[in-house]
Scaffold this motif. Structure first.
Motif, short mmCIF file in Angstrom:
data_model
loop_
_atom_site.label_atom_id
_atom_site.label_comp_id
_atom_site.label_asym_id
_atom_site.label_seq_id
_atom_site.Cartn_x
_atom_site.Cartn_y
_atom_site.Cartn_z
N ALA A 270 34.39 40.85 36.95
CA ALA A 270 35.81 41.22 36.90
C ALA A 270 36.14 42.14 38.06
CB ALA A 270 36.13 41.90 35.57
N GLU A 271 37.45 42.28 38.35
CA GLU A 271 37.92 43.21 39.37
C GLU A 271 39.27 43.78 38.94
OE1 GLU A 271 40.19 40.58 42.70
OE2 GLU A 271 38.00 40.33 42.67
N SER A 272 39.62 44.94 39.48
CA SER A 272 40.88 45.59 39.12
C SER A 272 41.33 46.49 40.26
CB SER A 272 40.70 46.42 37.84
OG SER A 272 41.86 47.18 37.56
N SER A 273 42.64 46.57 40.43
CA SER A 273 43.22 47.47 41.43
C SER A 273 43.80 48.72 40.75
CB SER A 273 44.30 46.75 42.23
OG SER A 273 45.32 46.26 41.38
N GLU A 274 43.45 48.93 39.48
CA GLU A 274 43.91 50.10 38.74
C GLU A 274 42.72 51.00 38.39
OE1 GLU A 274 46.11 48.74 35.38
OE2 GLU A 274 47.50 47.55 36.56
N ASP A 275 42.96 52.00 37.55
CA ASP A 275 41.87 52.89 37.14
C ASP A 275 41.24 52.43 35.83
OD1 ASP A 275 44.03 53.50 35.52
OD2 ASP A 275 43.50 55.63 35.37
N LYS A 276 41.43 51.18 35.50
CA LYS A 276 40.84 50.59 34.30
C LYS A 276 40.51 49.14 34.60
CE LYS A 276 44.55 51.64 31.98
NZ LYS A 276 45.50 52.08 33.05
N ILE A 277 39.53 48.61 33.88
CA ILE A 277 39.10 47.23 34.11
C ILE A 277 38.74 46.59 32.78
CG2 ILE A 277 36.65 47.78 34.49
CD1 ILE A 277 36.78 45.72 36.84
N ASP A 278 39.09 45.32 32.63
CA ASP A 278 38.81 44.54 31.43
C ASP A 278 37.77 43.48 31.79
OD1 ASP A 278 38.78 42.96 29.18
OD2 ASP A 278 40.93 42.65 29.07
N ILE A 279 36.58 43.59 31.21
CA ILE A 279 35.49 42.67 31.53
C ILE A 279 35.36 41.64 30.41
CG2 ILE A 279 33.06 42.50 32.18
CD1 ILE A 279 33.17 45.53 32.76
N PRO A 280 35.64 40.36 30.69
CA PRO A 280 35.59 39.34 29.64
C PRO A 280 34.20 38.75 29.46
CG PRO A 280 36.39 38.35 31.66
CD PRO A 280 36.12 39.82 31.98
N ILE B 84 26.15 47.27 32.98
CA ILE B 84 27.33 47.13 33.84
C ILE B 84 27.29 48.21 34.92
CG2 ILE B 84 29.85 47.18 33.92
CD1 ILE B 84 29.79 46.52 30.88
N LEU B 85 27.62 47.80 36.15
CA LEU B 85 27.83 48.79 37.20
C LEU B 85 29.14 48.48 37.91
CD1 LEU B 85 27.18 47.58 40.29
CD2 LEU B 85 24.83 47.78 39.49
N LEU B 86 29.77 49.51 38.44
CA LEU B 86 31.05 49.39 39.13
C LEU B 86 30.87 49.78 40.59
CD1 LEU B 86 33.39 51.14 36.52
CD2 LEU B 86 32.82 48.71 36.66
N GLN B 87 31.67 49.15 41.44
CA GLN B 87 31.70 49.52 42.85
C GLN B 87 33.13 49.43 43.37
OE1 GLN B 87 29.13 46.97 45.11
NE2 GLN B 87 27.33 48.22 44.78
N TYR B 88 33.53 50.41 44.16
CA TYR B 88 34.79 50.32 44.87
C TYR B 88 34.62 49.38 46.07
CZ TYR B 88 36.85 54.23 42.28
OH TYR B 88 37.37 55.05 41.30
N PHE B 89 35.75 48.78 46.46
CA PHE B 89 35.71 47.80 47.56
C PHE B 89 36.93 47.98 48.44
CE2 PHE B 89 37.05 43.69 49.31
CZ PHE B 89 35.90 43.26 49.94
N ASN B 90 36.73 47.81 49.75
CA ASN B 90 37.85 47.69 50.69
C ASN B 90 37.47 46.64 51.73
OD1 ASN B 90 36.16 48.96 52.59
ND2 ASN B 90 37.14 50.96 52.35
N LYS B 91 38.29 46.49 52.75
CA LYS B 91 38.07 45.42 53.73
C LYS B 91 36.76 45.56 54.48
CE LYS B 91 43.01 44.57 54.37
NZ LYS B 91 44.16 44.58 55.32
N LYS B 92 36.17 46.74 54.46
CA LYS B 92 34.91 46.95 55.16
C LYS B 92 33.70 46.64 54.28
CE LYS B 92 36.64 50.51 58.33
NZ LYS B 92 36.47 51.92 58.82
N GLY B 93 33.92 46.48 52.99
CA GLY B 93 32.81 46.15 52.11
C GLY B 93 32.81 46.97 50.84
N CYS C 68 38.34 47.83 42.37
CA CYS C 68 37.04 48.13 41.77
C CYS C 68 36.47 46.83 41.22
CB CYS C 68 37.19 49.16 40.66
SG CYS C 68 35.63 49.61 39.85
N ASP C 69 35.21 46.54 41.52
CA ASP C 69 34.53 45.35 41.01
C ASP C 69 33.52 45.74 39.94
OD1 ASP C 69 35.93 43.79 42.79
OD2 ASP C 69 34.28 43.56 44.21
N ALA C 70 33.46 44.92 38.89
CA ALA C 70 32.49 45.13 37.81
C ALA C 70 31.42 44.05 37.88
CB ALA C 70 33.18 45.09 36.45
N PHE C 71 30.16 44.46 37.84
CA PHE C 71 29.02 43.56 37.89
C PHE C 71 28.21 43.72 36.60
CE2 PHE C 71 30.22 44.69 42.15
CZ PHE C 71 30.15 43.51 42.87
#
Length: 230
Positions: free
Chosen positions: A186-196, A208-217, A156-159
């Motif tokens: 920030a980014e995280s591979s868990e169900d939580k994210i820490d944005i510094p 802040i908005l979040l987006q899931y990401f995989n190899k396709k985008g 998951c990426d945080a913008f």
């Protein structure tokens, strides 16, 4: 042009210290006390590098070379911490300046939504109890009770979009009109994210908005969270 590792390091430190001088460049939100921690070891490095660097290999003594090595060992971690806390994520310093100083800029341009995950994150918990950190817990819209990411999600990426209010008197930062204005933080591979955030950004309004990401985008964006930097 720098031609060796010490030359590259010297170029990076010298440009960063000059570019973040609060007297020559006010308004960057640099915490003077944090920068002052770098000044003494940097001044020592300048002297030791001048006497023991690669550019004077033919005339330097073994002692001068050893002193140069020791000076860098002392300076480098102090400088790296300063860059991480005060410079790298400082939204008041343009990215082109950071690049010119040799500071690595993370991929900040929000990827265009492609054939990425079909799911999107839903924020379940917001933690503002740690200064300069916004911690979010989220679940996928399709599996709201699962702590695991969906099978087709890598991370998951945080913008973020910061209301920096530059200028004196402050000029209100306009509301974002497109998701492309949000910058990856920030980014995280868990169900939580820490944005510094940096000290210069403390107290600023942020979206802040979040987006899931995989190899396709990237996938669909979450709802936008509107809050303040603690």
């Amino acid at each position: 042009m720098p031609h060796g590792t010490d030359d590259v390091f010297n170029d990076r430190v010298t440009k960063t210290m000059a570019g973040t001088d609060p007297v020559l460049h006010p308004g960057l939100g640099i915490v003077v006390a944090e920068r002052d921690k770098v000044v003494a070891p940097f001044d020592d490095w300048v002297l030791k590098f001048a006497a023991g660097g690669e550019h004077v290999r033919s005339t330097r003594t073994p002692v001068q070379s050893s002193q140069k090595i020791h000076s860098r060992i002392v300076l480098e971690p102090i400088f790296n911490h300063y860059v991480k806390v005060n410079v790298k994520y400082n939204s008041l310093i343009p990215d082109d300046s950071k690049i010119a100083w040799g500071i690595h800029i993370d991929s900040t341009v929000r990827h265009v939504i492609g054939e990425g995950p079909a799911e999107f994150p839903i924020v379940k918990k917001k933690d503002l109890n740690t200064p300069l950190h916004i911690k979010l817990e989220y679940k996928a819209n399709t599996t709201p009770n699962s702590i695991a990411l969906p099978a087709d999600v890598d991370r998951c990426d945080a913008f973020v979009y910061l209301f920096t209010n530059p200028g004196t008197p402050p000029v209100p930062t306009p509301e974002p009109v497109a998701e492309g204005q949000f910058i990856k933080r920030a980014e995280s591979s868990e169900d939580k994210i820490d944005i510094p955030f940096t000290l210069a950004e403390k107290g600023m309004r942020v979206k802040i908005l979040l987006q899931y990401f995989n190899k396709k985008g990237h996938g669909v964006s979450s709802e936008i969270l509107d809050t303040f930097v603690p």
